[in-house]
Scaffold this active site. Structure first.
Site, PDB file in Angstrom:
ATOM      1  N   LYS A  49       0.851  -1.207   0.000  1.00 31.22           N
ATOM      2  CA  LYS A  49       0.000   0.000   0.000  1.00 31.22           C
ATOM      3  C   LYS A  49       0.882   1.250   0.000  1.00 31.22           C
ATOM      4  CE  LYS A  49      -3.763  -2.408   2.320  1.00 31.22           C
ATOM      5  NZ  LYS A  49      -4.388  -2.822   3.577  1.00 31.22           N
ATOM      6  N   GLN A  93      -4.803  -1.778   9.879  1.00 26.99           N
ATOM      7  CA  GLN A  93      -4.737  -3.079   9.220  1.00 26.99           C
ATOM      8  C   GLN A  93      -5.339  -4.155  10.128  1.00 26.99           C
ATOM      9  OE1 GLN A  93      -3.767  -3.559   6.067  1.00 26.99           O
ATOM     10  NE2 GLN A  93      -4.001  -5.780   6.119  1.00 26.99           N
ATOM     11  N   ASP A 116     -11.417   2.808   4.819  1.00 27.19           N
ATOM     12  CA  ASP A 116     -11.964   1.471   4.582  1.00 27.19           C
ATOM     13  C   ASP A 116     -13.492   1.457   4.573  1.00 27.19           C
ATOM     14  OD1 ASP A 116      -9.941  -0.585   4.347  1.00 27.19           O
ATOM     15  OD2 ASP A 116      -9.408  -0.242   6.445  1.00 27.19           O
TER      16      ASP A 116
HETATM   17  N1  GUN Z   1      -7.033  -6.846   6.159  1.00 32.12           N
HETATM   18  C1  GUN Z   1      -7.334  -7.525   5.012  1.00 32.12           C
HETATM   19  N2  GUN Z   1      -7.999  -6.724   4.144  1.00 32.12           N
HETATM   20  C2  GUN Z   1      -8.113  -5.520   4.737  1.00 32.12           C
HETATM   21  C3  GUN Z   1      -8.696  -4.286   4.337  1.00 32.12           C
HETATM   22  O1  GUN Z   1      -9.258  -4.126   3.235  1.00 32.12           O
HETATM   23  N3  GUN Z   1      -8.600  -3.272   5.239  1.00 32.12           N
HETATM   24  C4  GUN Z   1      -8.003  -3.416   6.453  1.00 32.12           C
HETATM   25  N4  GUN Z   1      -7.989  -2.369   7.258  1.00 32.12           N
HETATM   26  N5  GUN Z   1      -7.463  -4.556   6.853  1.00 32.12           N
HETATM   27  C5  GUN Z   1      -7.516  -5.598   6.001  1.00 32.12           C
END
Ligand code: GUN
Length: 285
Positions: A49, A93, A116
């Protein structure tokens, strides 16, 4: 012949366009990612990311904490990021260690910075048919991918396997909002194959071998594979046995190169959109 839903290609197209917009800005959008613990997969995702953000001109920071971090410390950090005008988007995360109340943490994020779309405010908006400040990244990426190939879910039977808050549940609602007829299957579903056989669009988000045999599929249906894991030989694969299933589908997303890149693209788009929204609000336009 099946058509490959090429997430990498679409990601590059979308992010090239986004980069051009960001290049013209004096002030850059900014994303803060909180990573707790040493989970290897999470570390890779978070670093990917950051790399992508840097590539297109989004400022990003990863804030690392050990797995025994106290909940209060995390809440304090989120408050600090909420109050920091130079941060537009916050991502915690998941998964978080068991001793931390993930809902408390997620809901501490300002809904305007909730990249998110996981806070109760944003998911409540999504579930009631209002526009959230951000849509969850993986479901948004899947819809962008289907749209790119001219696949309209309206009136189609969409079967989602998996009911997570990250993918399955928000995806089911977003598909409903697009006028699909939606069935959600999960680990307690009986006769999974009987249901998947009726899907026009089948989406699997489990992280295990789920769709191995083409007898589980309707001929000429569309398969979207969200799962990603390493098999017993260490090979990265999805929930779907690609070689078998692609013989009967009209469209199929590969792993890697399908939904994964679209999740990152959506994260970048969401960060940019939150940046724009916050700027509009602060300038009163
Ligand atoms: N862990 C796996 N996929 C995601 C996501 O899309 N967002 C977050 N915050 N954690 C994740």
């Amino acid at each position: 012949m099946t058509i490959i839903l090429d997430g990498k290609k679409l990601r590059d197209k979308l992010l090239d366009g986004l980069k051009l917009k960001i290049d013209k800005l004096d002030k850059k959008p900014s994303l803060a990612v909180i990573l707790v613990g040493e989970d290897a997969a999470s570390k890779i995702y978070v670093n990917n990311k950051k790399k992508m953000a840097e590539k297109i001109g989004i400022n990003s920071q990863i804030i690392n904490y050990p797995s025994d971090i106290k909940e209060d410390k995390l809440l304090e950090k989120i408050e600090e990021l909420n109050a920091d005008d130079s941060v537009n988007a916050i991502l915690v995360q998941l998964p978080l260690p068991k001793h931390i109340d993930k809902f408390k943490i997620i809901n501490a994020i300002s809904p305007l910075k909730d990249v998110d779309g996981f806070t109760s405010e944003n998911s409540g908006k999504l579930f009631s048919g209002q526009k959230p400040y951000a849509y969850p990244c993986t479901p948004k990426g899947i819809l962008l991918l289907l749209d790119e190939y001219g696949i309209n879910p309206e009136g189609k039977h969409v079967v989602v396997i998996g009911r997570s808050n990250i993918v399955g549940k928000p995806l089911a609602v977003m598909m409903l909002n697009r006028n699909a007829t939606v069935t959600v299957c999960h680990s307690k579903t009986k006769n999974l194959a009987e249901i998947t056989k009726t899907a026009d669009i089948l989406i699997s988000a489990v992280g295990e071998k789920v769709i191995e045999d083409s007898s589980m599929m309707k001929v000429d249906s569309i398969m979207v594979d969200v799962g990603i894991f390493k098999d017993e030989n260490g090979k990265t694969r999805g929930d779907v046995n690609f070689d078998e299933i692609s013989k009967v589908t009209s469209y199929i997303s590969p792993v890697p190169g399908g939904v994964g890149p679209m999740t990152i693209a959506s994260l970048m788009i969401n960060t940019f959109e939150l940046f724009e929204l916050q700027n509009k609000r602060s300038s009163g336009t």
